[in-house]
Design a protein around this motif. Structure first.
Motif, mmCIF file in Angstrom:
data_model
loop_
_atom_site.group_PDB
_atom_site.id
_atom_site.type_symbol
_atom_site.label_atom_id
_atom_site.label_comp_id
_atom_site.label_asym_id
_atom_site.label_seq_id
_atom_site.Cartn_x
_atom_site.Cartn_y
_atom_site.Cartn_z
ATOM 1 N N ALA A 98 38.154 23.901 43.345
ATOM 2 C CA ALA A 98 38.524 25.317 43.345
ATOM 3 C C ALA A 98 37.373 26.183 42.861
ATOM 4 O O ALA A 98 37.088 27.237 43.428
ATOM 5 C CB ALA A 98 39.757 25.541 42.474
ATOM 6 N N SER A 99 36.707 25.734 41.788
ATOM 7 C CA SER A 99 35.602 26.531 41.258
ATOM 8 C C SER A 99 34.435 26.560 42.229
ATOM 9 O O SER A 99 33.740 27.565 42.359
ATOM 10 C CB SER A 99 35.140 25.977 39.898
ATOM 11 N N THR A 100 34.221 25.459 42.933
ATOM 12 C CA THR A 100 33.138 25.410 43.910
ATOM 13 C C THR A 100 33.411 26.357 45.064
ATOM 14 O O THR A 100 32.535 27.087 45.515
ATOM 15 C CB THR A 100 32.972 23.969 44.452
ATOM 16 N N LEU A 101 34.658 26.378 45.530
ATOM 17 C CA LEU A 101 35.022 27.284 46.612
ATOM 18 C C LEU A 101 34.855 28.742 46.194
ATOM 19 O O LEU A 101 34.386 29.580 46.958
ATOM 20 C CB LEU A 101 36.470 27.032 47.052
ATOM 21 N N ALA A 102 35.267 29.039 44.960
ATOM 22 C CA ALA A 102 35.147 30.411 44.464
ATOM 23 C C ALA A 102 33.691 30.828 44.380
ATOM 24 O O ALA A 102 33.327 31.955 44.700
ATOM 25 C CB ALA A 102 35.815 30.540 43.090
ATOM 26 N N ALA A 103 32.850 29.886 43.920
ATOM 27 C CA ALA A 103 31.440 30.199 43.773
ATOM 28 C C ALA A 103 30.779 30.402 45.130
ATOM 29 O O ALA A 103 29.867 31.216 45.289
ATOM 30 C CB ALA A 103 30.723 29.078 43.006
ATOM 31 N N CYS A 104 31.248 29.629 46.118
ATOM 32 C CA CYS A 104 30.632 29.696 47.434
ATOM 33 C C CYS A 104 31.252 30.781 48.313
ATOM 34 O O CYS A 104 30.736 31.107 49.369
ATOM 35 C CB CYS A 104 30.771 28.356 48.150
ATOM 36 N N GLY A 105 32.398 31.329 47.896
ATOM 37 C CA GLY A 105 33.101 32.297 48.733
ATOM 38 C C GLY A 105 32.328 33.591 48.853
ATOM 39 O O GLY A 105 31.514 33.951 48.015
ATOM 40 N N ASP A 106 32.578 34.342 49.922
ATOM 41 C CA ASP A 106 31.910 35.605 50.152
ATOM 42 C C ASP A 106 32.432 36.656 49.185
ATOM 43 O O ASP A 106 33.617 36.721 48.895
ATOM 44 C CB ASP A 106 32.145 36.066 51.589
ATOM 45 N N GLU A 107 31.513 37.515 48.711
ATOM 46 C CA GLU A 107 31.917 38.647 47.888
ATOM 47 C C GLU A 107 32.613 39.676 48.790
ATOM 48 O O GLU A 107 32.263 39.832 49.959
ATOM 49 C CB GLU A 107 30.690 39.280 47.238
ATOM 50 N N PRO A 108 33.610 40.398 48.268
ATOM 51 C CA PRO A 108 34.263 41.415 49.094
ATOM 52 C C PRO A 108 33.270 42.510 49.466
ATOM 53 O O PRO A 108 32.345 42.808 48.705
ATOM 54 C CB PRO A 108 35.374 41.952 48.175
ATOM 55 N N PRO A 109 33.417 43.117 50.627
ATOM 56 C CA PRO A 109 32.483 44.171 51.049
ATOM 57 C C PRO A 109 32.551 45.378 50.127
ATOM 58 O O PRO A 109 33.592 45.680 49.552
ATOM 59 C CB PRO A 109 32.953 44.511 52.465
ATOM 60 N N THR A 110 31.432 46.064 49.967
ATOM 61 C CA THR A 110 31.367 47.252 49.121
ATOM 62 C C THR A 110 30.833 48.429 49.928
ATOM 63 O O THR A 110 30.235 48.264 50.993
ATOM 64 C CB THR A 110 30.452 47.024 47.904
ATOM 65 N N LEU A 111 31.065 49.629 49.409
ATOM 66 C CA LEU A 111 30.630 50.837 50.101
ATOM 67 C C LEU A 111 29.124 51.029 50.048
ATOM 68 O O LEU A 111 28.526 51.616 50.958
ATOM 69 C CB LEU A 111 31.316 52.064 49.495
ATOM 70 N N LEU A 112 28.502 50.556 48.969
ATOM 71 C CA LEU A 112 27.057 50.723 48.802
ATOM 72 C C LEU A 112 26.412 49.396 48.471
ATOM 73 O O LEU A 112 26.935 48.637 47.657
ATOM 74 C CB LEU A 112 26.749 51.714 47.674
ATOM 75 N N GLU A 113 25.266 49.142 49.080
ATOM 76 C CA GLU A 113 24.420 48.013 48.722
ATOM 77 C C GLU A 113 23.048 48.583 48.368
ATOM 78 O O GLU A 113 22.490 49.368 49.147
ATOM 79 C CB GLU A 113 24.291 47.029 49.882
ATOM 80 N N PRO A 114 22.501 48.236 47.191
ATOM 81 C CA PRO A 114 21.213 48.804 46.813
ATOM 82 C C PRO A 114 20.140 48.638 47.887
ATOM 83 O O PRO A 114 19.298 49.520 48.072
ATOM 84 C CB PRO A 114 20.859 48.019 45.536
ATOM 85 N N GLY A 115 20.194 47.525 48.623
ATOM 86 C CA GLY A 115 19.190 47.302 49.657
ATOM 87 C C GLY A 115 19.283 48.255 50.826
ATOM 88 O O GLY A 115 18.336 48.393 51.611
ATOM 89 N N ASP A 116 20.426 48.938 50.953
ATOM 90 C CA ASP A 116 20.610 49.893 52.053
ATOM 91 C C ASP A 116 20.062 51.275 51.729
ATOM 92 O O ASP A 116 20.002 52.136 52.604
ATOM 93 C CB ASP A 116 22.102 50.047 52.383
ATOM 94 N N LEU A 117 19.709 51.511 50.467
ATOM 95 C CA LEU A 117 19.336 52.856 50.031
ATOM 96 C C LEU A 117 17.929 52.868 49.451
ATOM 97 O O LEU A 117 17.639 52.159 48.482
ATOM 98 C CB LEU A 117 20.313 53.362 48.964
#
Length: 212
Positions: free
Chosen positions: A34-53
């Protein structure tokens, strides 16, 4: 020849110990998986990504309280506070730090979280800005003015109070949700993130972001 009672008891005890060890291994294996899956799971999408700005730095963080910051007048502060309270948690936001000091943010509200509708909220912003300007007309330390170079459908303003500048823009998304973006930065420096680019990035990510 029947086994002795003591031999049978020892046999049962051995079986129980084996079962306990097997159960412990199974629980540990499940927890690890379970912990491995959580660690490997995708982060939820966000409105801003520092790399986009251009001008953003560090990691993004949640704007859990809704629209942050302090506009320079009671009228516009009340507007943002009322939107946050009315949403009752039905919003999702992101903040990022920006070069030169301060931060940029974006918050999207669920369609059911704004009454009146997102379009009506945005349409009323010019009136709110005019009311704010009247409130500040005799205050040399504070000012507010509309922002003109925003994408179609967005309305915003820049406020200054002492050494702090705040910028806000409001727009209705294609799925009838209210999106609010902004920056807070030193008043003697221009924000390192433009409001138009901030809106472009947040509008691009908004369809993938669940509000609340």
């Amino acid at each position: 020849m029947k086994p002795s009672t003591s031999s049978m008891g020892e046999h049962r005890a051995t079986l129980r110990r084996g079962i306990r060890r097997s159960s412990t291994r199974l629980v540990a294996t499940a927890a690890f998986a379970a912990s491995t899956l959580a660690a490997c799971g995708d982060e939820p999408p966000t409105l801003l990504e520092p790399g986009d700005l251009s001008g953003a730095k560090g990691d993004a963080r949640d704007a859990e309280g809704g629209i942050p910051g302090m506009p320079p007048c009671r009228t516009l502060r009340s507007l943002n506070q009322d939107l946050n309270l009315q949403a009752a948690g039905k919003h999702t936001g992101t903040e990022v730090r920006i070069d030169g000091g301060g931060y940029a943010f974006a918050v999207v509200f669920a369609a059911s979280a704004t009454q009146p509708s997102a379009d009506e909220v945005v349409a009323d912003i010019p009136t709110q800005i005019d009311e704010c300007a009247k409130e500040l007309q005799d205050d040399a330390n504070r000012q507010v003015k509309p922002i003109s170079d925003l994408p179609d459908g967005a309305i915003g303003y820049k406020g200054e109070e002492g050494s702090v500048a705040t910028e806000y823009a409001y727009v209705a998304t294609d799925d009838d949700r209210l999106l609010v973006v902004g920056t807070e930065h030193p008043a003697d420096n221009r924000s390192s993130v433009s409001m138009s680019s901030l809106l472009d990035v947040a509008l691009k990510h908004a369809p993938d972001v669940t509000a609340g």
